[in-house]
Design an enzyme around this catalytic site. Structure first.
Site, PDB file in Angstrom:
ATOM      1  N   SER A   1      -2.352   3.187  -3.277  1.00 37.25           N
ATOM      2  CA  SER A   1      -3.655   2.895  -4.139  1.00 37.25           C
ATOM      3  C   SER A   1      -4.757   3.637  -3.360  1.00 37.25           C
ATOM      4  CB  SER A   1      -4.076   1.398  -3.968  1.00 37.25           C
ATOM      5  OG  SER A   1      -5.402   1.190  -4.617  1.00 37.25           O
TER       6      SER A   1
ATOM      7  N   TYR B   1      -5.493  -7.261  -0.403  1.00 38.36           N
ATOM      8  CA  TYR B   1      -4.772  -6.111  -1.405  1.00 38.36           C
ATOM      9  C   TYR B   1      -4.803  -5.103  -0.424  1.00 38.36           C
ATOM     10  CZ  TYR B   1      -3.673  -2.984  -5.130  1.00 38.36           C
ATOM     11  OH  TYR B   1      -3.377  -1.879  -5.842  1.00 38.36           O
TER      12      TYR B   1
END
Length: 254
Positions: free
Chosen positions: A145, A158
């Site tokens: 990501s 995250y």
């Protein structure tokens, strides 16, 4: 262009019954690979596999094992190898998101994030690498990501898992490159999917995404397929341990 042809290759994409994973499985099939659609719900994964087969003419199969448990992963890969052989391509795509201010972040959400986003990639890569080592080839592709590199409020946990994915990819390269295996990662920016629909519909947030991204838009899941096919194919045989940011330029600018 034959270096990009995946005909005859077997690909497992975890978390591929919907969202980004569904598009990745479709893209690999369109490049010629036989794909194994993986998900928690057998019916949803089965529908995705049927759609992929119907649209590409390539075989698509289904697997539903729990990627967050090492014993389940071992059993799931045992079954895949018994039926289809050792995968040539494995895409560690399974992932979840949890949001909360750091001081209020629940233990259970932290544990779920680490289990699903990070431990799964380690367990799957460890297990499938054994057959790849014996064969002398394989492609391991992690989905990271922009949060592998950048932070935002409320998603520290995250971001920690996605940062770890980038380092896991380097570690896989260090261990497995001598055996003819390439391990790389794709790090998407902000992509419009069913899981991000609430953010897409939030005009203030969408305006921020468009202004922060040099390309001036949200990503479409199809934007990821080119990088995936490259990293899955012989065209990337000397690319190893790298994270490719497919983010419209977000990580390139301040």
């Amino acid at each position: 262009m034959s270096a990009f042809d995946l005909t005859g290759r077997l690909a497992l994409v975890t978390g591929s019954s919907r969202g980004i994973g569904r598009t990745l499985a479709q893209g690999l099939a369109e490049a010629g690979a036989t794909v194994i659609v993986h998900g928690r719900d057998a019916a949803t994964a089965g529908r995705a596999a049927e759609e992929i087969s119907a649209s590409t003419g390539v075989d698509a199969h289904v697997a539903t094992f729990d990627v967050g448990g090492s014993a389940a992963v071992d059993a799931g890969l045992d079954a895949i190898e018994e039926r289809h052989g050792v995968p040539d391509i494995v895409v560690n795509n399974a992932g979840i998101q949890r949001r909360a201010p750091l001081a209020e972040f629940p233990d259970a959400d932290w544990d779920d994030l680490v289990r699903t986003n990070l431990s799964s990639a380690f367990y799957v890569s460890r297990r499938v690498s054994r057959g790849m080592i014996a064969r002398g080839s394989g492609k391991l592709i992690q989905i990271g990501s922009v949060q592998s590199l950048l932070a935002r409020p409320s998603i520290a946990a995250y971001g920690a898992t996605k940062g770890a994915i980038a380092m896991l990819t380097k570690g896989l390269c260090a261990d497995l490159a001598p055996h003819g295996i390439q391990a790389n990662a794709i790090a998407p920016g902000y992509f419009a999917t069913e899981l991000t629909q609430a953010l897409v519909d939030d005009e203030q947030f969408s305006a921020w995404v468009r202004s922060r991204t040099p390309a001036g838009r949200w990503g479409d899941t199809s934007d990821l397929v080119g990088a995936l096919v490259f990293l899955s194919s012989a065209a990337s045989d000397f690319v190893n341990g790298q994270t490719i940011y497919v983010d419209g330029g977000m990580t390139a600018v301040v």
